[in-house]
Design a protein around this motif. Structure first.
Motif, PDB file in Angstrom:
ATOM      1  N   ILE A 113       0.834  -1.199   0.000  1.00  0.00           N
ATOM      2  CA  ILE A 113       0.000   0.000   0.000  1.00  0.00           C
ATOM      3  C   ILE A 113       0.872   1.255   0.000  1.00  0.00           C
ATOM      4  O   ILE A 113       0.615   2.213  -0.739  1.00  0.00           O
ATOM      5  CB  ILE A 113      -0.943  -0.008   1.218  1.00  0.00           C
ATOM      6  CG1 ILE A 113      -1.989  -1.128   1.059  1.00  0.00           C
ATOM      7  CG2 ILE A 113      -1.636   1.343   1.383  1.00  0.00           C
ATOM      8  CD1 ILE A 113      -2.782  -1.410   2.300  1.00  0.00           C
ATOM      9  N   ALA A 114       1.922   1.235   0.804  1.00  0.00           N
ATOM     10  CA  ALA A 114       2.843   2.371   0.856  1.00  0.00           C
ATOM     11  C   ALA A 114       3.495   2.588  -0.508  1.00  0.00           C
ATOM     12  O   ALA A 114       3.685   3.740  -0.946  1.00  0.00           O
ATOM     13  CB  ALA A 114       3.899   2.143   1.929  1.00  0.00           C
ATOM     14  N   ASN A 115       3.834   1.500  -1.195  1.00  0.00           N
ATOM     15  CA  ASN A 115       4.461   1.606  -2.510  1.00  0.00           C
ATOM     16  C   ASN A 115       3.504   2.223  -3.533  1.00  0.00           C
ATOM     17  O   ASN A 115       3.907   3.039  -4.371  1.00  0.00           O
ATOM     18  CB  ASN A 115       4.924   0.235  -2.993  1.00  0.00           C
ATOM     19  CG  ASN A 115       6.142  -0.265  -2.240  1.00  0.00           C
ATOM     20  OD1 ASN A 115       6.890   0.532  -1.655  1.00  0.00           O
ATOM     21  ND2 ASN A 115       6.351  -1.579  -2.234  1.00  0.00           N
ATOM     22  N   TRP A 116       2.242   1.844  -3.441  1.00  0.00           N
ATOM     23  CA  TRP A 116       1.270   2.400  -4.375  1.00  0.00           C
ATOM     24  C   TRP A 116       1.009   3.878  -4.099  1.00  0.00           C
ATOM     25  O   TRP A 116       0.821   4.668  -5.023  1.00  0.00           O
ATOM     26  CB  TRP A 116      -0.042   1.608  -4.330  1.00  0.00           C
ATOM     27  CG  TRP A 116       0.027   0.291  -5.050  1.00  0.00           C
ATOM     28  CD1 TRP A 116      -0.111  -0.956  -4.511  1.00  0.00           C
ATOM     29  CD2 TRP A 116       0.286   0.098  -6.450  1.00  0.00           C
ATOM     30  NE1 TRP A 116       0.039  -1.925  -5.483  1.00  0.00           N
ATOM     31  CE2 TRP A 116       0.283  -1.299  -6.680  1.00  0.00           C
ATOM     32  CE3 TRP A 116       0.529   0.961  -7.513  1.00  0.00           C
ATOM     33  CZ2 TRP A 116       0.505  -1.846  -7.938  1.00  0.00           C
ATOM     34  CZ3 TRP A 116       0.748   0.402  -8.774  1.00  0.00           C
ATOM     35  CH2 TRP A 116       0.729  -0.965  -8.984  1.00  0.00           C
ATOM     36  N   SER A 164      -8.439   4.723   5.509  1.00  0.00           N
ATOM     37  CA  SER A 164      -8.091   6.019   6.120  1.00  0.00           C
ATOM     38  C   SER A 164      -6.695   6.449   5.699  1.00  0.00           C
ATOM     39  O   SER A 164      -6.448   7.633   5.432  1.00  0.00           O
ATOM     40  CB  SER A 164      -8.174   5.927   7.650  1.00  0.00           C
ATOM     41  OG  SER A 164      -9.506   5.718   8.056  1.00  0.00           O
ATOM     42  N   GLU A 165      -5.782   5.506   5.651  1.00  0.00           N
ATOM     43  CA  GLU A 165      -4.410   5.813   5.239  1.00  0.00           C
ATOM     44  C   GLU A 165      -4.371   6.301   3.794  1.00  0.00           C
ATOM     45  O   GLU A 165      -3.661   7.269   3.465  1.00  0.00           O
ATOM     46  CB  GLU A 165      -3.532   4.571   5.397  1.00  0.00           C
ATOM     47  CG  GLU A 165      -2.075   4.794   5.019  1.00  0.00           C
ATOM     48  CD  GLU A 165      -1.224   3.531   5.134  1.00  0.00           C
ATOM     49  OE1 GLU A 165      -0.056   3.569   4.693  1.00  0.00           O
ATOM     50  OE2 GLU A 165      -1.747   2.511   5.625  1.00  0.00           O
ATOM     51  N   LEU A 166      -5.131   5.632   2.941  1.00  0.00           N
ATOM     52  CA  LEU A 166      -5.173   6.030   1.536  1.00  0.00           C
ATOM     53  C   LEU A 166      -5.778   7.427   1.380  1.00  0.00           C
ATOM     54  O   LEU A 166      -5.267   8.263   0.633  1.00  0.00           O
ATOM     55  CB  LEU A 166      -5.983   5.012   0.727  1.00  0.00           C
ATOM     56  CG  LEU A 166      -5.352   3.632   0.549  1.00  0.00           C
ATOM     57  CD1 LEU A 166      -6.348   2.638  -0.046  1.00  0.00           C
ATOM     58  CD2 LEU A 166      -4.109   3.713  -0.329  1.00  0.00           C
ATOM     59  N   LYS A 167      -6.838   7.679   2.086  1.00  0.00           N
ATOM     60  CA  LYS A 167      -7.479   8.997   2.008  1.00  0.00           C
ATOM     61  C   LYS A 167      -6.551  10.093   2.525  1.00  0.00           C
ATOM     62  O   LYS A 167      -6.478  11.196   1.955  1.00  0.00           O
ATOM     63  CB  LYS A 167      -8.781   8.995   2.801  1.00  0.00           C
ATOM     64  CG  LYS A 167      -9.926   8.253   2.132  1.00  0.00           C
ATOM     65  CD  LYS A 167     -11.190   8.392   2.965  1.00  0.00           C
ATOM     66  CE  LYS A 167     -12.406   7.854   2.253  1.00  0.00           C
ATOM     67  NZ  LYS A 167     -13.643   8.040   3.052  1.00  0.00           N
TER      68      LYS A 167
END
Length: 634
Positions: free
Chosen positions: A323-326, A379-382
């Motif tokens: 997710i962090a990479n994306w 939430s992290e993505l937002k």
């Protein structure tokens, strides 16, 4: 000298020389009169048929190059469907990862109910500044119908159908505000949200209003619209176009109907010969559209107005590190949205849901997150500026079909599941329990924070006529495919209303062009009027060679995408509450296409430019393996 006996044997009357000359003159005069009479008859007959069968741009009579029946209907729908641009499109590796061989009769449904041929050609409709001829047709079959003698009312950019160059063919952009004008049809109307709640059927059409109950349909090719009965031609109407009836009058022996309709560059009001209009889609697309709803639907739009997104599978986001990479990739490339599998093509869940626990417990077994963990991920993505879209595969759900074989599509004679081209069992879109399941998953996705719900495979399988007669579709009522799909979307919209999340639907690229539902239940007006975003899948690699006059459409990303989406922009103009158009574009190399090109930064930019030239500033990139070009997306 002839004797009397010879004269009697000759059995002729003897006449004088002056009388002979008079008879010869009479014969010559009679021959001339006959020739003149014959010529006048032929000319009169030609004029008669020209008046009956065709109208040119200025309203004068000419011979039509298309065969049109006297009632205004096209004479052979299977030969020329007079649609516009798109082929049967899909997604590489998932939703229709099909090379152009899918245009065969084994996988492509009949385009019209009375089609008798596997041939299917589409011509491009008129728009100001963009003109086409019948050489710019889209071919969805292995056999090309010869329309070399026909022509539309427009001429197109000159494209050689034999060209193998990947150089762009010049296409003049239409008004760059087209998407805004089209998709603001609900915003600039005189109808308030309170009116919508009362099921009003009126929207603004400039100073007039469109009443869905007064829709008429153009049932012939090359139909002119005039400023007055028998007056000057203003425009030419597309076959199967929607128009609103305003008035009717007699002019001489003919009846004219006053109609109003929208174009991307504004509205037109004028008069049309009534014989070329139908109050039903039946003569155009067949039965099954009588109960399509055109009641206005209140729209919900996302917190991000111009989405630039990519598709991600469940396994691409199954760890914090991925997710962090994306997120890092998005920040480097100006992407702002992820479309993530919540229920994927196998019917498996991204996070454990109560819906799956109730309907398909096995679908939860390989979930990567709990519901609480999923909230944290979203939430992290937002927080990173990502608009998060939940992709839910609706009716191609092998997990559900296996768990409920009594509800799955099966063969009548054996009871075996229908597998189709994907070699997996298909659930039925008629199954109301599956409706509940899909909507329940959507609700839980909204609860964990997803910004938008996007249905994929919101359709019936591509059934040949032979298979349709052999399978049990689990139909319980009288709804056609198109009516069923629209009712599912209406049900979803109502159920999701309290969550205030937009609803999107992925559709075949050809849906914006076809006069019917392609035999899978996807009818443009029925879907666009209900959902908030309609997402046609317009991958150049999925168009048969020769489409739009392009030798290999994969080599022409700009032209193919432009012409694919153009019809949707036009058709949205005359829907009470149209969805915003947010297309899927190609971000993969179609190695199965002979003569394919590499979809690198240059090719992708051409696709994006095509959309921008249509006034569309958002898009999603599809790559089934999630391998995307690192470039600056705008």
């Amino acid at each position: 000298m002839v004797g009397n006996n010879d004269y009697k044997n000759d059995d002729r009357v003897k006449i004088s020389k002056p009388l002979k000359k008079a008879i010869e003159r009479a014969k010559r005069t009679k021959l001339k009169v006959g020739l003149i009479a014959t010529l006048l008859f032929v000319v009169s007959l030609g004029i008669f048929f020209a008046v009956i069968f065709s109208e040119d741009k200025d309203g004068s009579s000419t011979f039509s190059n298309l065969s049109i029946a006297q009632d205004g209907n096209q004479s052979n729908v299977s030969d020329v469907a007079n649609l516009d641009v798109n082929s049967l499109n899909g997604k590489n590796g998932d939703e229709q990862s099909l090379p152009d061989s899918t245009a065969t009769s084994n996988t492509t449904p009949n385009i019209t109910s009375n089609a008798t041929s596997n041939d299917f050609n589409v011509d491009i409709a008129s728009t100001e500044g963009l003109q086409t001829s019948f050489e710019d047709i889209i071919v969805i079959s292995t056999d090309v119908v010869d329309n070399s003698n026909g022509s539309t009312n427009l001429s197109s950019p000159t494209n050689s159908s034999n060209s193998t160059s990947s150089k762009d063919v010049a296409v003049k952009p239409i008004d760059s505000n087209s998407q805004n004008q089209t998709n603001q049809a609900a915003e600039d109307k005189d109808v308030s949200d309170n009116d919508l709640a009362k099921n009003s059927t009126s929207i603004s059409l400039g100073s007039s209003s469109i009443d869905a109950s007064k829709y008429l349909f153009v049932s012939a090719f090359g139909v002119s619209i005039f400023d007055a009965p028998g007056g000057k031609a203003l425009d030419t109407l597309k076959y199967a176009s929607y128009v609103q009836k305003l008035d009717e009058t007699k002019f001489g022996t003919e009846t004219f109907t006053k109609v109003a309709y929208r174009k991307p560059d504004g509205k037109i009001i004028g008069w049309v010969r009534s014989t070329f209009l139908s109050n039903s889609l039946k003569p155009i697309a067949g039965s099954g559209y009588e109960d399509i709803s055109f009641e206005p639907v209140s729209k919900t739009f996302g917190r991000v107005s111009d989405v630039r997104g990519i598709y991600l599978t469940r396994t691409s986001v199954n760890t914090k590190e991925k997710i962090a990479n994306w997120i890092s990739f998005a920040q480097k490339t100006n992407l702002n949205a992820f479309v993530i599998d919540v229920k994927d093509d196998d019917g498996l869940m991204l996070f454990t849901t109560s819906a799956a626990a109730k309907f398909v417990p096995k679908a939860n077994e390989d979930a990567f997150y709990s519901k609480e963990e999923m909230k944290s991920v979203v939430s992290e993505l937002k927080a990173a500026g990502i608009y998060v879209i939940a992709r839910i595969v609706a009716f191609k759900d092998p997990s559900y079909a296996r768990a409920h074989m009594d509800r799955a599509i099966v063969y009548k004679d054996t009871g075996n599941p229908y597998m189709g081209i994907y070699k997996v069992p298909w659930a039925s879109a008629y199954d109301k329990q599956l409706w509940e399941y899909n909507v329940s998953v959507a609700k839980e996705a909204a609860e964990v924070g997803f910004d938008e719900i996007q249905y994929d495979y919101v359709r019936f399988p591509e059934l040949t006529e032979y298979d349709r007669n052999r399978v049990n579709l689990r139909k319980t009522g009288d709804d056609s495919f198109a009516e069923c799909i629209q009712k599912f979307l209406i049900y979803s919209k109502k159920e999701l209303a309290p969550y205030n999340v937009p609803l999107a639907a992925d559709v075949f690229g050809l849906v914006s062009t076809a006069v019917d539902d392609l035999g899978i239940g996807q009818y443009w007006e029925a879907i666009s009027n209900v959902v908030d975003y309609i997402c046609p899948m317009v991958y150049p690699s999925h168009y048969a060679n020769g489409s739009f006059g392009l030798s290999i459409p994969d080599q022409f990303p700009y032209e193919t995408v432009y012409r694919s989406v153009l019809d949707g922009v036009r058709r949205n103009c005359n829907i009470p509450t149209p969805a915003r158009i947010r297309p899927w574009i190609q971000s993969f190399n179609a190695t199965w296409v002979k003569g394919h090109i590499t979809y690198d930064e240059n090719a992708i930019r051409k696709e994006i430019k095509a959309l921008k030239d249509l006034g569309i500033n958002e898009y999603m990139l599809w790559n089934a393996s999630n391998k995307y070009v690192q470039m600056w997306y705008d």
